[in-house]
Design a protein around this motif. Sequence first.
Motif, mmCIF file in Angstrom:
data_model
loop_
_atom_site.group_PDB
_atom_site.id
_atom_site.type_symbol
_atom_site.label_atom_id
_atom_site.label_comp_id
_atom_site.label_asym_id
_atom_site.label_seq_id
_atom_site.Cartn_x
_atom_site.Cartn_y
_atom_site.Cartn_z
ATOM 1 N N LEU A 41 0.834 -1.205 0.000
ATOM 2 C CA LEU A 41 0.000 0.000 0.000
ATOM 3 C C LEU A 41 0.871 1.258 0.000
ATOM 4 O O LEU A 41 0.578 2.230 -0.718
ATOM 5 N N SER A 42 1.947 1.249 0.758
ATOM 6 C CA SER A 42 2.864 2.400 0.794
ATOM 7 C C SER A 42 3.534 2.626 -0.546
ATOM 8 O O SER A 42 3.691 3.770 -0.991
ATOM 9 N N VAL A 43 3.952 1.549 -1.203
ATOM 10 C CA VAL A 43 4.557 1.683 -2.529
ATOM 11 C C VAL A 43 3.535 2.267 -3.501
ATOM 12 O O VAL A 43 3.842 3.192 -4.262
ATOM 13 N N TRP A 44 2.320 1.728 -3.463
ATOM 14 C CA TRP A 44 1.277 2.260 -4.349
ATOM 15 C C TRP A 44 1.055 3.745 -4.093
ATOM 16 O O TRP A 44 0.994 4.542 -5.023
ATOM 17 N N TRP A 45 0.931 4.124 -2.811
ATOM 18 C CA TRP A 45 0.656 5.517 -2.456
ATOM 19 C C TRP A 45 1.784 6.438 -2.922
ATOM 20 O O TRP A 45 1.539 7.491 -3.495
ATOM 21 N N ALA A 46 3.033 6.026 -2.697
ATOM 22 C CA ALA A 46 4.170 6.859 -3.107
ATOM 23 C C ALA A 46 4.182 7.059 -4.623
ATOM 24 O O ALA A 46 4.426 8.179 -5.110
ATOM 25 N N THR A 51 3.151 9.676 -10.058
ATOM 26 C CA THR A 51 3.133 9.091 -11.411
ATOM 27 C C THR A 51 1.695 8.782 -11.826
ATOM 28 O O THR A 51 0.775 8.822 -11.004
ATOM 29 N N PRO A 52 1.509 8.425 -13.096
ATOM 30 C CA PRO A 52 0.164 8.012 -13.526
ATOM 31 C C PRO A 52 -0.286 6.736 -12.784
ATOM 32 O O PRO A 52 0.537 5.974 -12.268
ATOM 33 N N ARG A 53 -1.612 6.541 -12.768
ATOM 34 C CA ARG A 53 -2.173 5.406 -12.020
ATOM 35 C C ARG A 53 -1.639 4.061 -12.498
ATOM 36 O O ARG A 53 -1.449 3.153 -11.700
ATOM 37 N N LEU A 54 -1.411 3.925 -13.784
ATOM 38 C CA LEU A 54 -0.911 2.657 -14.318
ATOM 39 C C LEU A 54 0.478 2.340 -13.751
ATOM 40 O O LEU A 54 0.747 1.207 -13.365
ATOM 41 N N VAL A 55 1.334 3.329 -13.672
ATOM 42 C CA VAL A 55 2.676 3.128 -13.111
ATOM 43 C C VAL A 55 2.565 2.761 -11.629
ATOM 44 O O VAL A 55 3.263 1.859 -11.145
ATOM 45 N N ALA A 56 1.683 3.436 -10.902
ATOM 46 C CA ALA A 56 1.487 3.130 -9.479
ATOM 47 C C ALA A 56 0.979 1.705 -9.300
ATOM 48 O O ALA A 56 1.442 0.975 -8.407
ATOM 49 N N ALA A 60 2.987 -1.312 -7.420
ATOM 50 C CA ALA A 60 2.359 -2.053 -6.320
ATOM 51 C C ALA A 60 2.322 -3.548 -6.641
ATOM 52 O O ALA A 60 2.543 -4.380 -5.755
ATOM 53 N N ALA A 61 2.067 -3.899 -7.884
ATOM 54 C CA ALA A 61 2.043 -5.314 -8.270
ATOM 55 C C ALA A 61 3.421 -5.946 -8.110
ATOM 56 O O ALA A 61 3.550 -7.081 -7.616
ATOM 57 N N VAL A 62 4.461 -5.224 -8.491
ATOM 58 C CA VAL A 62 5.831 -5.734 -8.320
ATOM 59 C C VAL A 62 6.143 -5.882 -6.833
ATOM 60 O O VAL A 62 6.704 -6.895 -6.398
#
Length: 170
Positions: A41-46, A51-56, A60-62
């Motif tokens: 969740l922290s990685v996604w939020w950062a 960045t664009p949502r796709l990059v986020a 997060a998936a990685v």
Amino acid sequence: MSSSSGAGPPAEPSSDARPVSYVERLHPPVGWWLLAGLFVLSVWWAFALATPRLVAALAAAVAAAVAGGLLLGWGSSRVAVHDGQLSAGRAQIPVGLCGPAEALDADGTRRLHGRDADARAYLLLRPYIATSVRVPIDDPDDPAPYWLLSTRHPDHVVAAVHAARSQVAH
């Protein structure tokens, strides 16, 4: 008898001489999974902030794949006594080459893993399990003087090793 999920008491030797079987998977605790989720969740939020949502979502998936892979890798370890063998992780040894196993509490585990450790010993330790079993190795061809194995049920492992050793001796 066997315990296929988690841990259970070892099978008692019986008159029909069925093999002793004991299996314990060393799963990480739920708290570690929750921390991994918070990390993702922290990685996604950062990434979402910058960045664009796709990059986020990709970041997060990685992060989820890496965290999940690490926890599942640790969770795949097991301690087992089956078919006359003691196995811990990928290592196996016939119980006939094992000495009398000893259950260790948290202090004994810490001591044998720390100041009283032998660098030649085989270790299968998990930081989230405080107790362990010490199994002396009586094989002149094996450089390890003992195995030190994390377990949530040291008395069950000791009983299974002793029962399997007694079956091999007969």
